[in-house]
Write a protein that holds these residues in place. Sequence first.
Motif, PDB file in Angstrom:
ATOM      1  N   VAL A 168       0.853  -1.187   0.000  1.00  0.00           N
ATOM      2  CA  VAL A 168       0.000   0.000   0.000  1.00  0.00           C
ATOM      3  C   VAL A 168       0.893   1.242   0.000  1.00  0.00           C
ATOM      4  N   GLN A 218      -2.843  -5.549  -0.892  1.00  0.00           N
ATOM      5  CA  GLN A 218      -4.122  -6.107  -1.291  1.00  0.00           C
ATOM      6  C   GLN A 218      -3.872  -7.437  -1.994  1.00  0.00           C
ATOM      7  N   GLY A 257      -8.811  -9.656  -3.135  1.00  0.00           N
ATOM      8  CA  GLY A 257      -9.371  -8.344  -2.853  1.00  0.00           C
ATOM      9  C   GLY A 257      -9.289  -7.933  -1.402  1.00  0.00           C
ATOM     10  N   GLN A 258      -8.894  -8.841  -0.490  1.00  0.00           N
ATOM     11  CA  GLN A 258      -8.810  -8.509   0.920  1.00  0.00           C
ATOM     12  C   GLN A 258      -7.446  -7.894   1.232  1.00  0.00           C
ATOM     13  N   MET A 259      -7.438  -7.047   2.282  1.00  0.00           N
ATOM     14  CA  MET A 259      -6.201  -6.437   2.739  1.00  0.00           C
ATOM     15  C   MET A 259      -5.501  -7.421   3.668  1.00  0.00           C
ATOM     16  N   ARG A 260      -4.258  -7.820   3.318  1.00  0.00           N
ATOM     17  CA  ARG A 260      -3.508  -8.774   4.104  1.00  0.00           C
ATOM     18  C   ARG A 260      -2.246  -8.114   4.640  1.00  0.00           C
TER      19      ARG A 260
END
Length: 855
Positions: free
Chosen positions: A404, A432, A436-439
Amino acid sequence: MSADAASSISPGHARDHQRLAVYTAALLLSLALLASLAGLAWYERGEALDAAQDRSKLMSRVLEDQITRAVESAAQSLRSLGESPALASGLQGEGGGGALPSEALNLQLRQVLQGQPVLRNVAVLSLGGQVLASSEPSEIGLQLSVPLLGALPSEGGDRLAALLPGRGLRDLRVNAAPSPVYMLPLLRQQRLPGGRHVLLLALINPDALANYQSQALADAKGAALLSSFDGQLLAASESVSQEPGTRLSHHPVFAQWLPAREHGSYVGLGAMSGTQVVAFRASRTRPLVVLVEERVELALQGWRELLHVLLAVAGAGLVLIAGAAWVALRSLSNGARARAALDRAHQRVAAREHDLRVLLKSLQEFVFRTDAQGAITFVNARWSSLSALPIRESHGLYLPDLVVPQHRQRMQALFAPDGQPGESRSAQFALQAPDGQMRRFEISVLPLRDEQSQALSGFAGSAVDVTERWVAQQSLQHQLAFSALLQEMSPLPVSMFDAEGRYVTVNQAWEEFTGRSRQVTLGQPVGNFMPKAERLVHDEQDARLLREGGRIRYETQIQHRDGSLRDMLITKVRVPDQNGGVAGILCTLEDVSEFRAAERATREARDVAQEASRAKSEFVANISHELRTPLQSILGFSELGMARGRDAPKLASMFGDIQQAGQRMLALVNDLLDVSKIESSVGTFDLERCDLRGLIQGVMRELEPLMARRHLRLSLRQPATPLAAKVDPLRFQQVVRNVMANAIKFSPEGGALDVRAQLTPQGEVHISVADQGPGIPPAELEKIFDAFVQSSQTKDGSGGTGLGLAICRKIIEIHGGRIYAENRGEPGSESSGSVFHILLPLRQQGDSQVMSTLD
């Protein structure tokens, strides 16, 4: 020099270990082979014994069936003879025994003898023992001793008598000479058409039965015996040394097996010497037992032959194992030379694996390699967890561009060219994921430098997905904040201090109780505001908790902020740290001052009540003793007046009324004395193990005159086995006497009393006394056991003092039992009456028990 020496010595040590392993393996294989063969030999021995038992059981079943058939066939012949018309017609006119039997009867007797090989003789006797007819004509008219034959069978029945010495009817006479042979009489009592009774006698030849046994065992091992059910030897095969008539009561079959089991087998003692394989079977219809025995040595003869084969197999196996060990030792020496060449090849490969070892050093999950600027040159299969791009398209991507934007500067710092050689760098970043999930990933990198110039050539690293750990940490922080809030809101004063005894945290309730703020308290020694003596109590408890662990609770007094001392219940637990050590102690305070004050008030009230009860009991006892002296005078003078006033009916009636009133008064005084003894808490019951049946019968005999005056019928039912329980005999009889006296008193004249004693499934002795009196109102079934309470059905003057049943209940309760009453029908109806139940346990805790206060 030392390293070279070590490298030259270590292969020799390895070869020594390998030789030791070969020797150990050979030894273990040898032991395993021997153990296996030993187990097989033991198993085959058991199989051989089982086979011998099966043979013996089969032989016993065959012999039992054969002998039973022979005896039953003889019995059937006697039955046919008894039902034959030739018997009745052949004995007509034989009143005194002078006439000879008819030729038809003689012919039938000879036919019976010829048709039964096991019989020696067949005869017809009078009940007095005179021979009326016989298959041996010379024996007709002989007078036999009937008692020698034992009890006679019933009419139409037969019986196999005991073994007797002799060969024929002449040996059954009185004072007959002893005979070396034996016979087995079979009797049948027959009623002739004219009403006359005769005895049909068949003499069974035991030698014939022995021949059956010898023929059956002709090709088998062992011996066979035939005996009566009580252990008398009747016949045996030739290998048995015991003579017929010998008692075998010591034989295990008769001492242990019969009559519980009618057939079976075992390995052990028998009729012959030594250990035997024994099988036995009782006859289905006759009191006969067939035994078959085989010596264990003969049963194991085949097993011993197998044992020689197993020993040969063991020897061959040991030779094979020794040969294999020799081959293995030879191969070890050849393998040592090949291993030396392999070690040299490994040294050449070690240099090529240097870069790979550096890469594996930082391996976690996603593995990558970049150039000096951070562009990807290699990724493993876990690349798909960071990007949706194929692996081949990942080469040349700038790794910081994947995170990010707010984390890119920190990511670029990982790939800075400066830094110490070999220094690992790590940081946590968010990106991301392809879904699609933030890891969140924790990335570690290690600079790679050229071995010659030490110039930076790139970076090797790995990335581990720590999303779940990060979420768990956030949840843990929330939980800790929630726990701190709960502690703060707790109404109980709570504090925690570390292992050094310094306050770590306190809650608001603790501040309010002690009047000290947490800003002043935290970091200070525990109990610094307490007196020294009070602080020592807490220090001792803390030291014990730190030493033993767990949780402790104790009660002491702590000064409140208002200066008063409060009774406090203190609970402390040891708090472990993350390494399994001691982080500190968690302590809670609970104010129990009001509870302790209530306890003291209750204790004082109980002491006052007990003192009042003791004074009452002493008063009742003193008054009762004082009343007995004038009562004895009244009863004495009333008896004297009744004796002297016999001629004056009116005067005698007056003295009689005085006598009855005095007796009732004396009964009341005696009951009051019993109550005072029970309430005094000083008397004891002397418990002893008794058969309650005798105690109950003694009371029944004592009350027989009372029942006779009222024409009452007594039904006493008790078990045949003892009802043993630990009781005080006098007190137990007092209870039974009181209950029986009430039943006699309230039963109508000519009525019936039913007394039963039995053992319940729960292991209690249950005694019930049932009468045909007016019954008890349901609402009063429990009240009648209270002191000075009578049933409304007996308040017409027929009742007593109202203390008898109260005393009974207390006596039974002291014995650990219970007593209660119930109605047989509706009170006042024709089927009315009451039943009093007494239940006692079979066992008590001790031989003597102190009486407690009557409620």
